[in-house]
Write a protein that holds these residues in place. Sequence first.
Motif, PDB file in Angstrom:
ATOM      1  N   VAL A 184      -3.159 -11.652 -12.769  1.00 33.31           N
ATOM      2  CA  VAL A 184      -3.613 -11.203 -11.451  1.00 33.31           C
ATOM      3  C   VAL A 184      -2.396 -10.950 -10.573  1.00 33.31           C
ATOM      4  O   VAL A 184      -1.574 -11.860 -10.357  1.00 33.31           O
ATOM      5  CB  VAL A 184      -4.526 -12.255 -10.792  1.00 33.31           C
ATOM      6  N   LEU A 185      -2.259  -9.716 -10.073  1.00 36.22           N
ATOM      7  CA  LEU A 185      -1.124  -9.364  -9.215  1.00 36.22           C
ATOM      8  C   LEU A 185      -1.521  -9.387  -7.735  1.00 36.22           C
ATOM      9  O   LEU A 185      -0.715  -9.738  -6.889  1.00 36.22           O
ATOM     10  CB  LEU A 185      -0.597  -7.974  -9.574  1.00 36.22           C
ATOM     11  N   ALA A 186      -2.766  -8.993  -7.461  1.00 34.36           N
ATOM     12  CA  ALA A 186      -3.202  -8.953  -6.059  1.00 34.36           C
ATOM     13  C   ALA A 186      -4.714  -8.918  -6.001  1.00 34.36           C
ATOM     14  O   ALA A 186      -5.389  -8.609  -6.986  1.00 34.36           O
ATOM     15  CB  ALA A 186      -2.619  -7.730  -5.347  1.00 34.36           C
ATOM     16  N   GLU A 187      -5.209  -9.224  -4.809  1.00 29.87           N
ATOM     17  CA  GLU A 187      -6.654  -9.266  -4.603  1.00 29.87           C
ATOM     18  C   GLU A 187      -6.927  -8.680  -3.228  1.00 29.87           C
ATOM     19  O   GLU A 187      -6.084  -8.772  -2.327  1.00 29.87           O
ATOM     20  CB  GLU A 187      -7.080 -10.731  -4.705  1.00 29.87           C
ATOM     21  N   ASP A 221      -7.178  -2.475   0.346  1.00 36.33           N
ATOM     22  CA  ASP A 221      -6.721  -3.793   0.761  1.00 36.33           C
ATOM     23  C   ASP A 221      -5.911  -4.449  -0.359  1.00 36.33           C
ATOM     24  O   ASP A 221      -4.829  -5.016  -0.126  1.00 36.33           O
ATOM     25  CB  ASP A 221      -7.945  -4.650   1.122  1.00 36.33           C
ATOM     26  N   ALA A 222      -6.409  -4.342  -1.602  1.00 37.02           N
ATOM     27  CA  ALA A 222      -5.718  -4.954  -2.740  1.00 37.02           C
ATOM     28  C   ALA A 222      -4.381  -4.263  -2.990  1.00 37.02           C
ATOM     29  O   ALA A 222      -3.361  -4.920  -3.249  1.00 37.02           O
ATOM     30  CB  ALA A 222      -6.604  -4.890  -3.986  1.00 37.02           C
ATOM     31  N   LEU A 223      -4.374  -2.916  -2.896  1.00 34.31           N
ATOM     32  CA  LEU A 223      -3.114  -2.175  -3.116  1.00 34.31           C
ATOM     33  C   LEU A 223      -2.085  -2.548  -2.047  1.00 34.31           C
ATOM     34  O   LEU A 223      -0.889  -2.669  -2.338  1.00 34.31           O
ATOM     35  CB  LEU A 223      -3.386  -0.660  -3.103  1.00 34.31           C
ATOM     36  N   LYS A 224      -2.558  -2.723  -0.833  1.00 31.85           N
ATOM     37  CA  LYS A 224      -1.670  -3.099   0.272  1.00 31.85           C
ATOM     38  C   LYS A 224      -1.081  -4.492   0.003  1.00 31.85           C
ATOM     39  O   LYS A 224       0.117  -4.725   0.151  1.00 31.85           O
ATOM     40  CB  LYS A 224      -2.468  -3.101   1.581  1.00 31.85           C
ATOM     41  N   ASN A 225      -1.940  -5.425  -0.435  1.00 29.13           N
ATOM     42  CA  ASN A 225      -1.457  -6.770  -0.745  1.00 29.13           C
ATOM     43  C   ASN A 225      -0.479  -6.753  -1.917  1.00 29.13           C
ATOM     44  O   ASN A 225       0.504  -7.518  -1.948  1.00 29.13           O
ATOM     45  CB  ASN A 225      -2.630  -7.708  -1.068  1.00 29.13           C
ATOM     46  N   ALA A 282       1.532  -4.201  -2.735  1.00 27.87           N
ATOM     47  CA  ALA A 282       2.802  -3.655  -2.229  1.00 27.87           C
ATOM     48  C   ALA A 282       3.550  -4.709  -1.428  1.00 27.87           C
ATOM     49  O   ALA A 282       4.777  -4.847  -1.541  1.00 27.87           O
ATOM     50  CB  ALA A 282       2.528  -2.422  -1.372  1.00 27.87           C
ATOM     51  N   ALA A 283       2.801  -5.489  -0.632  1.00 29.01           N
ATOM     52  CA  ALA A 283       3.425  -6.522   0.192  1.00 29.01           C
ATOM     53  C   ALA A 283       4.107  -7.569  -0.672  1.00 29.01           C
ATOM     54  O   ALA A 283       5.083  -8.209  -0.254  1.00 29.01           O
ATOM     55  CB  ALA A 283       2.372  -7.177   1.090  1.00 29.01           C
ATOM     56  N   SER A 284       3.600  -7.757  -1.908  1.00 25.36           N
ATOM     57  CA  SER A 284       4.221  -8.732  -2.816  1.00 25.36           C
ATOM     58  C   SER A 284       5.387  -8.129  -3.579  1.00 25.36           C
ATOM     59  O   SER A 284       6.022  -8.803  -4.397  1.00 25.36           O
ATOM     60  CB  SER A 284       3.187  -9.232  -3.836  1.00 25.36           C
ATOM     61  N   ARG A 301       1.821   0.857 -10.690  1.00 27.68           N
ATOM     62  CA  ARG A 301       1.892   1.749 -11.848  1.00 27.68           C
ATOM     63  C   ARG A 301       1.502   1.015 -13.131  1.00 27.68           C
ATOM     64  O   ARG A 301       2.012  -0.073 -13.412  1.00 27.68           O
ATOM     65  CB  ARG A 301       3.302   2.344 -11.959  1.00 27.68           C
ATOM     66  N   GLY A 302       0.507   1.585 -13.849  1.00 25.96           N
ATOM     67  CA  GLY A 302       0.097   1.004 -15.128  1.00 25.96           C
ATOM     68  C   GLY A 302      -0.847  -0.175 -15.022  1.00 25.96           C
ATOM     69  O   GLY A 302      -1.246  -0.761 -16.036  1.00 25.96           O
ATOM     70  N   THR A 303      -1.230  -0.547 -13.787  1.00 27.03           N
ATOM     71  CA  THR A 303      -2.104  -1.710 -13.626  1.00 27.03           C
ATOM     72  C   THR A 303      -3.567  -1.346 -13.849  1.00 27.03           C
ATOM     73  O   THR A 303      -3.929  -0.170 -13.980  1.00 27.03           O
ATOM     74  CB  THR A 303      -1.974  -2.295 -12.196  1.00 27.03           C
ATOM     75  N   THR A 304      -4.420  -2.400 -13.886  1.00 24.80           N
ATOM     76  CA  THR A 304      -5.872  -2.223 -13.954  1.00 24.80           C
ATOM     77  C   THR A 304      -6.475  -2.721 -12.644  1.00 24.80           C
ATOM     78  O   THR A 304      -6.176  -3.838 -12.205  1.00 24.80           O
ATOM     79  CB  THR A 304      -6.460  -3.040 -15.123  1.00 24.80           C
TER      80      THR A 304
END
Lengths: 373, 373
Positions: free
Chosen positions: A43-46, A60-64, A66-68, A73-76
């Motif tokens: 899990v990378l982000a939620e 919201d998840a993409l923003k979180n 990026a913030a991390s 790229r290549g994620t699910t």
Amino acid sequence: MTAFSIAETAAMHRALDAAASPDVPAGPNPRVGCVILSRTGDVLAEGHHRGAGTAHAEVDALKNLAASGFSARGTTAVVTLEPCNHQGRTGPCSQALLDAGVAKVVYALDDPTAQARGGAAALAAAGVRVQRGLCAEQAARLMRPWLFAVRTGRPMVTWKLAATLDGRIAAADATSRWITPPAARHDAHRLRRDCDAIVVGTGTVLADDPALTIRDETDEPAPARLQPLRVVVGSRPVPPTARVLADDNHLLLSERDPHAVLNALAAREIRHVLLEGGPTLAAAFLRAGVIDEVVAYIAPALLGAGPAATADFGVSTIADILRLGQVHVEVLDAGGDPAIRVTGDLGGTDRATTTVPSSMTPPTTPQHAEENH
Amino acid sequence: MTAFSIAETAAMHRALDAAASPDVPAGPNPRVGCVILSRTGDVLAEGHHRGAGTAHAEVDALKNLAASGFSARGTTAVVTLEPCNHQGRTGPCSQALLDAGVAKVVYALDDPTAQARGGAAALAAAGVRVQRGLCAEQAARLMRPWLFAVRTGRPMVTWKLAATLDGRIAAADATSRWITPPAARHDAHRLRRDCDAIVVGTGTVLADDPALTIRDETDEPAPARLQPLRVVVGSRPVPPTARVLADDNHLLLSERDPHAVLNALAAREIRHVLLEGGPTLAAAFLRAGVIDEVVAYIAPALLGAGPAATADFGVSTIADILRLGQVHVEVLDAGGDPAIRVTGDLGGTDRATTTVPSSMTPPTTPQHAEENH
């Protein structure tokens, strides 16, 4: 046969939990959650949607993410609802996922709306791997009022009653405070949290002067943004000191006809109505066939006199008895002062069972079999 | 501090099971079971009382022991009630145990009756080791109606009702058949089995013509000796074709006053009455304060009109609401057609909690702690 990985299934459960977050007000939009997984299933982000006008769950998840400092790229992306494909108050999520370079999208339910559907097809056309149907039943349960409203064009109606074993909601002198114990009253406030409007009649306002707000166990009110719209229907005048008028988050409707009431609320993008009225209003809604769910708090007590939970709604013989479907019983108990909560659905088989649109029947995967235990 | 062995505890559970055997009619005598243990704690024989005029449990167990070719010399008798010390329809059990050479007697509850008590003292005086209090709570639960009747001089009254969520026991046209599903009806027949009289009003006989018999799931009646007395109270004439008159096991009482009804039944050695009457009779018993236990079968259904479970019994304001104590809720479900059974006690704290006579408070042994989980 679609197969989902253990990581995807776990992520979907997490996305469903995020979607159900108590900081989200009930409102016009569905509850949606999203989890981003790495290629190896970490899990990378939620993210989750927080109500109309705020970012969608995917954004919201993409923003979180990026913030991390991670790249998408290549994620699910694991989402509880098909990514939207339209420019509403926010941009299309399908495009945001594409732009971010997401390689795969797993979602639970197709978007049933004409304006937003098509995100899955757009993503697939752009080369993203797309799988649907994971935890579809849980997602449908979570979004039930929204799905109902989309399908029928009116809000779903949950009728809440609190009565004794002999069906009385108040004593003969109309006193009714605390027929059910504290555990039931707290549960009823959780019920209010799931709805975006509470409807009572003017009779109830005049008799009980209820606040109709969500309060916690210490009687502290929840933040204003989480409070449902307070709706009073009927023609009797409401005194200006009535507690339902405490702030602007209320609506007075002189109309008592249930269909007209629901049309007025649908026009205000209300998806889920909690009916807390007395026997007359309950009978009107039952007679109109627009009560979809019943939540009854039964106190193990007897009164012998006083108003019944509902007035006559047109059943004159036992063959016409109105039976609840999908009945669920729970004993609410706090310190030996129990109440019994009985939840069930009313209406045709259609209403009672098809919260999952037929095009959405979940695939027969091991996950699904497990979820049905 | 009394300590009981594992073998004695297991034997007491077996004796309780034997006492509760379904072949025993409810009746004037308590349900009693007895198990005989060898010196090494093996079960040698078991017995139970089968109703007035038949052998007591101890004598039944000793007879079974003798039939197996064992001697009772040096054994332990584990009994659910203190062995009786009087010559009734059968001889004193204390003497029978002494004559057989039993070395130890373990029992659950003291006999509370003036005529039969003293068995433990007589046994101890003759050199038998005597211990009491093992599984006292379970024994008190099993013999509750008998203990109640001994203490109060009147039968215990259980009121059975079957109603919808809105408290209706029939539709507006008085049709009422099968408000609750088969699972609840079968359970109600098990309830009848625990009682030695079923009481209804003439109104119920005229409206529903009930058979008031115990029948099994295939509608086969139980043997005549297990059938409770059918009691019809009230002044309206009962037609000679009424099903309650099918055989002699019935009683017509023109008296409707609950105290008078219970006195008449107490005179016939009735210990446990099941009140199955309509709202008028229920209200009379509630008003008289002689309903000790309520068993409500709630159907997850709505009627909106029709008679309520009880008529007005004198409560006019919410502070006087009649709350059940010791509430127990069970969902009865057969094939997705559920009913909710709510059981609870009415009356003062005395009635609700002290089924174990105070002299009988069970010792704080590990067994006891375990039983309370």
